[in-house]
Structures are given as structure tokens and as C-alpha cells.
Design a protein around this motif. Sequence first.
Motif, mmCIF file in Angstrom:
data_model
loop_
_atom_site.group_PDB
_atom_site.id
_atom_site.type_symbol
_atom_site.label_atom_id
_atom_site.label_comp_id
_atom_site.label_asym_id
_atom_site.label_seq_id
_atom_site.Cartn_x
_atom_site.Cartn_y
_atom_site.Cartn_z
ATOM 1 N N ALA A 124 4.207 3.320 -2.672
ATOM 2 C CA ALA A 124 3.582 3.238 -1.345
ATOM 3 C C ALA A 124 2.344 4.129 -1.324
ATOM 4 N N PHE A 125 1.265 3.577 -0.799
ATOM 5 C CA PHE A 125 0.017 4.343 -0.677
ATOM 6 C C PHE A 125 -0.262 4.565 0.805
ATOM 7 N N PRO A 126 -0.307 5.804 1.237
ATOM 8 C CA PRO A 126 -0.645 6.062 2.632
ATOM 9 C C PRO A 126 -2.126 5.761 2.887
ATOM 10 N N TRP A 157 -9.504 1.102 -12.850
ATOM 11 C CA TRP A 157 -9.294 -0.007 -13.796
ATOM 12 C C TRP A 157 -8.407 0.449 -14.941
ATOM 13 N N HIS A 158 -7.525 -0.422 -15.354
ATOM 14 C CA HIS A 158 -6.696 -0.132 -16.531
ATOM 15 C C HIS A 158 -6.070 -1.418 -17.061
ATOM 16 N N ARG A 159 -5.606 -1.356 -18.298
ATOM 17 C CA ARG A 159 -4.664 -2.339 -18.819
ATOM 18 C C ARG A 159 -3.296 -1.661 -18.764
ATOM 19 N N LEU A 205 4.861 -7.781 -19.331
ATOM 20 C CA LEU A 205 4.274 -8.470 -18.164
ATOM 21 C C LEU A 205 4.686 -7.705 -16.920
ATOM 22 N N ASN A 206 3.754 -7.612 -15.983
ATOM 23 C CA ASN A 206 4.059 -6.951 -14.721
ATOM 24 C C ASN A 206 4.303 -8.010 -13.657
ATOM 25 N N ALA A 207 5.433 -7.928 -12.960
ATOM 26 C CA ALA A 207 5.693 -8.839 -11.834
ATOM 27 C C ALA A 207 5.527 -7.996 -10.570
ATOM 28 N N ILE A 208 4.355 -8.125 -9.950
ATOM 29 C CA ILE A 208 4.052 -7.265 -8.795
ATOM 30 C C ILE A 208 4.210 -8.063 -7.515
ATOM 31 N N CYS A 209 4.865 -7.440 -6.541
ATOM 32 C CA CYS A 209 5.026 -8.066 -5.226
ATOM 33 C C CYS A 209 4.559 -7.053 -4.183
ATOM 34 N N TYR A 210 3.608 -7.454 -3.356
ATOM 35 C CA TYR A 210 3.157 -6.571 -2.267
ATOM 36 C C TYR A 210 4.049 -6.817 -1.068
ATOM 37 N N LEU A 211 4.343 -5.754 -0.344
ATOM 38 C CA LEU A 211 5.327 -5.873 0.741
ATOM 39 C C LEU A 211 4.644 -6.076 2.084
ATOM 40 N N PRO A 223 -7.226 -5.347 -1.570
ATOM 41 C CA PRO A 223 -6.767 -6.409 -2.461
ATOM 42 C C PRO A 223 -6.477 -5.880 -3.873
ATOM 43 N N LEU A 224 -5.801 -6.711 -4.651
ATOM 44 C CA LEU A 224 -5.655 -6.456 -6.085
ATOM 45 C C LEU A 224 -6.930 -6.975 -6.745
ATOM 46 N N ARG A 225 -7.471 -6.203 -7.672
ATOM 47 C CA ARG A 225 -8.705 -6.618 -8.365
ATOM 48 C C ARG A 225 -8.333 -6.915 -9.818
ATOM 49 N N MET A 270 -7.220 -6.516 -17.446
ATOM 50 C CA MET A 270 -7.784 -5.353 -16.743
ATOM 51 C C MET A 270 -7.630 -5.574 -15.246
ATOM 52 N N HIS A 271 -7.071 -4.596 -14.563
ATOM 53 C CA HIS A 271 -6.866 -4.755 -13.123
ATOM 54 C C HIS A 271 -6.895 -3.400 -12.440
ATOM 55 N N SER A 272 -6.947 -3.455 -11.124
ATOM 56 C CA SER A 272 -6.932 -2.220 -10.338
ATOM 57 C C SER A 272 -6.504 -2.530 -8.910
ATOM 58 N N GLY A 273 -5.950 -1.555 -8.243
ATOM 59 C CA GLY A 273 -5.748 -1.662 -6.799
ATOM 60 C C GLY A 273 -7.042 -1.274 -6.093
ATOM 61 N N THR A 274 -6.982 -1.262 -4.772
ATOM 62 C CA THR A 274 -8.136 -0.873 -3.953
ATOM 63 C C THR A 274 -7.631 0.177 -2.963
ATOM 64 N N LYS A 288 0.838 2.114 5.777
ATOM 65 C CA LYS A 288 1.090 2.301 4.346
ATOM 66 C C LYS A 288 0.913 0.981 3.596
ATOM 67 N N ARG A 289 0.469 1.069 2.349
ATOM 68 C CA ARG A 289 0.342 -0.117 1.480
ATOM 69 C C ARG A 289 1.478 -0.023 0.461
ATOM 70 N N TYR A 290 2.413 -0.970 0.552
ATOM 71 C CA TYR A 290 3.616 -0.903 -0.287
ATOM 72 C C TYR A 290 3.571 -1.954 -1.392
ATOM 73 N N PHE A 291 4.117 -1.625 -2.555
ATOM 74 C CA PHE A 291 4.374 -2.685 -3.531
ATOM 75 C C PHE A 291 5.544 -2.361 -4.446
ATOM 76 N N LEU A 292 5.965 -3.432 -5.103
ATOM 77 C CA LEU A 292 7.120 -3.386 -5.986
ATOM 78 C C LEU A 292 6.637 -3.901 -7.337
HETATM 79 O O1 LIG Z 1 -2.330 -0.888 -6.442
HETATM 80 C C1 LIG Z 1 -2.403 -2.023 -6.918
HETATM 81 O O2 LIG Z 1 -2.629 -3.007 -6.220
HETATM 82 C C2 LIG Z 1 -2.330 -2.229 -8.417
HETATM 83 C C3 LIG Z 1 -1.101 -1.710 -9.048
HETATM 84 C C4 LIG Z 1 -1.270 -1.531 -10.505
HETATM 85 O O3 LIG Z 1 -2.340 -1.416 -10.989
HETATM 86 C C5 LIG Z 1 -0.152 -1.513 -11.418
HETATM 87 O O4 LIG Z 1 1.011 -1.612 -10.981
HETATM 88 O O5 LIG Z 1 -0.384 -1.410 -12.648
#
Ligand SMILES: O=C(O)CCC(=O)C(=O)O
Length: 283
Positions: free
Chosen positions: A95-97, A111-113, A130-136, A145-147, A189-193, A200-204
Motif C-alpha cells: 500500500a502506498f499512502p 524503472w526496473h526489471r 512472472l508477476n501477477a499484479i492486481c490493483y485493489l 497508472p502502471l508504466r 521494464m516497468h514502474s509504478g507512478t 491509499k494505492r493498494y496492490f497485490l
Molecule cells: O507500483 C506499481 O504499480 C508497480 C509495482 C511493481 O513495480 C512491482 O511489483 O514490481
Amino acid sequence: MTEDNHRIETYRKNGYTVLEAVYNEAQMVAFRSEIDRLESVHTGIHQQRRSWWFGNMLERAPALMWPVVNNPVILDVIEQVIGPHIQLDNLTLAAFPPEEDDDAAAEVSGWHRDRWAHMPTGVYERPLALNAICYLQDLSDENGPLRIVPESHIDSIALEDDLRQSFHPEETLIYLKAGDVILTHNGLMHSGTPNRSNLKRYFLSVYYNCSWLKHTDTYEGPNCQQLIREARERNDRRALRLLGEDVASRCNTGFLRPDEERWREWIEEDRQALETNSTEGVH
Ligand SMILES: O=C(O)CCC(=O)C(=O)O
């Protein structure tokens, strides 16, 4: 071409695929409440500062999390990508406040792999994870957004450290809906924002790797051990592999036939082993 084949082809090309509406709002409420509960008990020296990351979630909340880890909708897709060799590397709730100082926040979180990746070589290689990401919650410009940089799991795109928090000229922004799952290649390569909303911004993140690798979470706790015992009783090889127990070791076959052909046979063998066991149990 079937829908499944099309999905796998686009995954290989772009480095990701989106599975829509995998989880419903009731599940999302349960996931968010679990993060809030964990935050509330992690006070004092255990308090985390700018974001909350809770690993080993399967051991912490097995009833809530096992259906997420062992979700056939997701596992069926991953088996088409790497074969029936799937292990849970780690399961994390995050969770990101809201950003405290909007003006000071970077454009991009970083940015990262992902873990177990390597710099791509210019040709598609099967991912080791593999990452299975779900935003809540639905992603928006406000909560971030996810970049992603499409095809960066194939192209050897490099980035200097001082550009890790800047827009990328080839980036695509992805506004997932709450409950969708994006499956990424670990070389993408991806990143959050940064979160500029006032919520709060939540994810799993359910991070799967190949079952012959090490895993990051531990399955030695009583809850995971109970899941392992139950999987053994059902003769559920797929479930056992998820939890670090690769019973049917298929890593030394000689490799003289196409992998996909072998995978189909092994998937069928695993299904039958499970089925035979459940028929034997009925008297
Ligand atoms: O915060 C996000 O949207 C990206 C999460 C992320 O980069 C990761 O789980 O590797």
C-alpha cells in the motif's frame, strides 16, 4: 487461432497480458482490510515509512490467500508460457499512502526489471519468473497508472540510474481496473507512478518462478505446512510445486521433443493423478 493462443502470442510479443475481472469487489475489500490490519499491528520499530510491503502473505493469511496463489485461471495461462513448472516465489500485499509533498514527488516511481531477470538479448526467452499484479482500486492519473515499456523483455534497453524516475520515451501507461490481473514477464521494464490521490494505492503481487529455482517466501510455517499436507493427500502436484515441492521432477528428460508437446502430456498426467486420487477417496 484460439483466444488462448492469441493471448500467449501477445504475451510473448509485448511482455505482458491482462486478465480482466479476476477478483470481485468483496475479495478486494478483504485484501484491503488485510493490509490495513497488518499496518495497524506494525507500529513502533516495526512501522514502515513511506509505503507498506507485507511479504510471506500465504503464511500470514492462508485462507484468504491460497485461492489467489492457486488460481487456475492464472496458472493455466502461466503453464502455457513456462510449462507445468510453477512455484510461488513470494506473495506480497503493498500500500502506498498519498505523497506528502506533491511537488517533490518524482514523475515515475522507479524503472526496473523484476527478480531473476537478466538484460534481454534481442530474442524472446521464456521468463524465469512472472508477476501477477492486481490493483485493489481502479488506476487513474491521480493514484498512478502502471508504466511499462513494451518489448523491453526482448530488447536490451538500458537505463542510467539518474533516469530511473523520469518518463521513458517508449512507455505505455496502463490503467487497470480493480480486480484485473496483469501478468508480466520478469524481463519487462516497468514502474509504478507516485500516488497523488488522497487515498491509499493498494496492490497485490503474486510472484511466480520456475519450480527448480529457490523461493523467496518461506513455506516452513505451520499454515503453509498444513497446505502442503493437504496437497499431498489430494496428490495435487500443481499445488505441491507452488509450495516448493517439485514431486514429479521433469528436469532431465533428454530434451529431444518440443517442450510444448511435453508440457501438454505432463499437464494431463497431473490432472489424472489428482482425479484418480479423488475417485479413490469416494467409497
Ligand atoms: O507500483 C506499481 O504499480 C508497480 C509495482 C511493481 O513495480 C512491482 O511489483 O514490481
